[in-house]
Design a protein around this motif. Structure first.
Motif, mmCIF file in Angstrom:
data_model
loop_
_atom_site.group_PDB
_atom_site.id
_atom_site.type_symbol
_atom_site.label_atom_id
_atom_site.label_comp_id
_atom_site.label_asym_id
_atom_site.label_seq_id
_atom_site.Cartn_x
_atom_site.Cartn_y
_atom_site.Cartn_z
ATOM 1 N N PHE A 103 -65.086 -40.367 -79.436
ATOM 2 C CA PHE A 103 -64.121 -39.340 -79.821
ATOM 3 C C PHE A 103 -64.673 -38.006 -79.323
ATOM 4 O O PHE A 103 -65.678 -37.510 -79.835
ATOM 5 N N ALA A 104 -64.041 -37.423 -78.321
ATOM 6 C CA ALA A 104 -64.527 -36.192 -77.717
ATOM 7 C C ALA A 104 -63.430 -35.130 -77.742
ATOM 8 O O ALA A 104 -62.250 -35.425 -77.970
ATOM 9 N N ARG A 105 -63.850 -33.902 -77.476
ATOM 10 C CA ARG A 105 -62.909 -32.780 -77.482
ATOM 11 C C ARG A 105 -63.244 -31.811 -76.365
ATOM 12 O O ARG A 105 -64.420 -31.551 -76.075
ATOM 13 N N HIS A 106 -62.195 -31.292 -75.728
ATOM 14 C CA HIS A 106 -62.352 -30.318 -74.650
ATOM 15 C C HIS A 106 -63.003 -29.047 -75.173
ATOM 16 O O HIS A 106 -62.579 -28.478 -76.182
ATOM 17 N N GLN A 107 -64.054 -28.607 -74.474
ATOM 18 C CA GLN A 107 -64.681 -27.325 -74.745
ATOM 19 C C GLN A 107 -64.598 -26.461 -73.487
ATOM 20 O O GLN A 107 -64.878 -26.963 -72.379
ATOM 21 N N PRO A 108 -64.235 -25.196 -73.601
ATOM 22 C CA PRO A 108 -64.211 -24.338 -72.399
ATOM 23 C C PRO A 108 -65.607 -24.236 -71.799
ATOM 24 O O PRO A 108 -66.613 -24.239 -72.513
ATOM 25 N N TYR A 109 -65.655 -24.155 -70.471
ATOM 26 C CA TYR A 109 -66.934 -23.950 -69.806
ATOM 27 C C TYR A 109 -67.514 -22.598 -70.205
ATOM 28 O O TYR A 109 -66.802 -21.600 -70.307
ATOM 29 N N GLN A 110 -68.817 -22.574 -70.426
ATOM 30 C CA GLN A 110 -69.492 -21.319 -70.779
ATOM 31 C C GLN A 110 -69.906 -20.564 -69.516
ATOM 32 O O GLN A 110 -70.318 -21.160 -68.549
ATOM 33 N N ALA B 236 -53.336 -27.642 -64.630
ATOM 34 C CA ALA B 236 -54.467 -27.352 -65.500
ATOM 35 C C ALA B 236 -53.989 -27.069 -66.919
ATOM 36 O O ALA B 236 -52.951 -26.425 -67.127
ATOM 37 N N ALA B 237 -54.723 -27.589 -67.894
ATOM 38 C CA ALA B 237 -54.462 -27.350 -69.321
ATOM 39 C C ALA B 237 -53.044 -27.773 -69.735
ATOM 40 O O ALA B 237 -52.449 -27.185 -70.636
ATOM 41 N N SER B 238 -52.525 -28.820 -69.094
ATOM 42 C CA SER B 238 -51.156 -29.260 -69.386
ATOM 43 C C SER B 238 -51.077 -30.394 -70.399
ATOM 44 O O SER B 238 -49.993 -30.700 -70.902
ATOM 45 N N GLU C 61 -68.967 -41.934 -59.436
ATOM 46 C CA GLU C 61 -67.631 -41.331 -59.450
ATOM 47 C C GLU C 61 -67.233 -40.836 -60.843
ATOM 48 O O GLU C 61 -66.319 -40.022 -60.975
ATOM 49 N N VAL C 62 -67.891 -41.344 -61.888
ATOM 50 C CA VAL C 62 -67.471 -41.026 -63.250
ATOM 51 C C VAL C 62 -67.531 -39.534 -63.557
ATOM 52 O O VAL C 62 -66.580 -38.974 -64.140
ATOM 53 N N PRO C 63 -68.615 -38.805 -63.216
ATOM 54 C CA PRO C 63 -68.633 -37.371 -63.545
ATOM 55 C C PRO C 63 -67.457 -36.597 -62.972
ATOM 56 O O PRO C 63 -66.887 -35.724 -63.651
ATOM 57 N N ALA C 64 -67.054 -36.906 -61.734
ATOM 58 C CA ALA C 64 -65.915 -36.214 -61.135
ATOM 59 C C ALA C 64 -64.619 -36.552 -61.863
ATOM 60 O O ALA C 64 -63.760 -35.684 -62.069
ATOM 61 N N VAL C 65 -64.471 -37.808 -62.276
ATOM 62 C CA VAL C 65 -63.277 -38.208 -63.033
ATOM 63 C C VAL C 65 -63.214 -37.460 -64.359
ATOM 64 O O VAL C 65 -62.152 -36.954 -64.762
ATOM 65 N N LEU C 66 -64.344 -37.346 -65.041
ATOM 66 C CA LEU C 66 -64.363 -36.631 -66.314
ATOM 67 C C LEU C 66 -64.053 -35.151 -66.124
ATOM 68 O O LEU C 66 -63.419 -34.528 -66.990
ATOM 69 N N ARG C 67 -64.454 -34.586 -65.012
ATOM 70 C CA ARG C 67 -64.097 -33.184 -64.734
ATOM 71 C C ARG C 67 -62.597 -33.045 -64.511
ATOM 72 O O ARG C 67 -61.998 -32.018 -64.885
ATOM 73 N N PHE D 118 -60.388 -34.883 -66.059
ATOM 74 C CA PHE D 118 -59.862 -34.905 -67.430
ATOM 75 C C PHE D 118 -59.990 -33.526 -68.075
ATOM 76 O O PHE D 118 -59.062 -33.049 -68.753
ATOM 77 N N HIS D 119 -61.148 -32.906 -67.897
ATOM 78 C CA HIS D 119 -61.372 -31.592 -68.491
ATOM 79 C C HIS D 119 -60.394 -30.564 -67.934
ATOM 80 O O HIS D 119 -59.875 -29.708 -68.673
ATOM 81 N N ARG D 120 -60.126 -30.638 -66.647
ATOM 82 C CA ARG D 120 -59.214 -29.675 -66.019
ATOM 83 C C ARG D 120 -57.812 -29.757 -66.601
ATOM 84 O O ARG D 120 -57.173 -28.728 -66.867
ATOM 85 N N VAL D 121 -57.315 -30.968 -66.816
ATOM 86 C CA VAL D 121 -55.913 -31.103 -67.230
ATOM 87 C C VAL D 121 -55.730 -31.011 -68.746
ATOM 88 O O VAL D 121 -54.615 -30.797 -69.223
ATOM 89 N N LEU D 122 -56.813 -31.158 -69.513
ATOM 90 C CA LEU D 122 -56.717 -31.020 -70.965
ATOM 91 C C LEU D 122 -56.747 -29.543 -71.350
ATOM 92 O O LEU D 122 -57.488 -28.752 -70.766
#
Length: 216
Positions: free
Chosen positions: A209-216, A109-111, A128-134, A136-140
């Motif tokens: 062009f997107a950027r990781h945002q922490p979950y609220q 995570a966050a690596s 399957e796309v939403p799970a794949v994007l999650r 990405f969010h986990r490892v960014l």
């Protein structure tokens, strides 16, 4: 079709066309100034966020990974196809490439300081796309940039032949930027900009062009 089916079909298809595909794209960036500009913006975003390791997910034969290195990015490549990874290692022996699936990224995570995903989500089914994007969010890490390149449209087509006339069995999913933006937002990303390439042509593409945002 379950995940194992489409992943297996995608892996076999790209193993089959790997040599022809690599020959076709080896110098492709030279003729695409907007793609080079997008990569330069991505590299600047990685540096502005503090730098670090960047994953080129769906790297194919590694030509984009190598270009990122030329821009000063500490990038490595990941691809589902062992055939593509073999060619990437052959053509770019000083860089890191590994076989892996975006559906199960084996990174802490966050690596990752950034992630580039060019024309590899196009074979992932909608459900399957939403799970794949999650994933990405986990490892960014927080604030890390994510850049997507994909075909624009609303239809899905079965590709049975390509790259030198070799047989393939993959679905190519075209998507609207608004849909991708919604999926990204739901996964915890903020979309900062998007670019349409050849918007009046059938082969239109989009870059987000997107950027990781922490979950609220």
């Amino acid at each position: 079709m379950n995940a194992d089916d489409w992943l297996t079909d995608t892996r076999i298809s790209y193993d089959t066309v790997a040599l022809s595909y690599a020959d076709q794209v080896r110098d492709a960036l030279a003729g695409h100034p907007y793609l080079r500009a997008a990569l330069a913006l991505f590299a600047d975003s990685v540096r502005a966020a503090g730098g670090g390791l960047v994953a080129d997910v769906g790297c194919g034969p590694g030509h984009v990974t190598a270009y990122l290195h030329e821009l000063g990015v500490d990038a490595f490549g990941v691809d589902l196809s062992p055939g593509m990874i073999e060619l990437a290692r052959r053509d770019h022996p000083g860089l890191r490439f590994e076989v892996g699936s975006m559906t199960e990224l084996d990174f802490p995570a966050a690596s990752m300081a950034g992630m580039l995903v060019w024309q590899s989500l196009i074979h992932v089914p909608d459900d399957e796309v939403p799970a794949v994007l999650r994933h990405f969010h986990r490892v960014l890490r927080p604030g890390g940039p994510l850049q997507l390149l994909f075909h624009v449209g609303t239809e899905s087509q079965l590709k049975t032949q390509g790259y030198g006339g070799h047989p393939m069995n993959v679905h190519v999913h075209r998507r609207q930027p608004d849909l991708m933006t919604t999926w990204l937002r739901d996964a915890g990303f903020k979309v900062e900009a998007h670019m349409l390439l050849a918007p009046e042509e059938k082969a239109s593409q989009a870059i987000l062009f997107a950027r990781h945002q922490p979950y609220q």
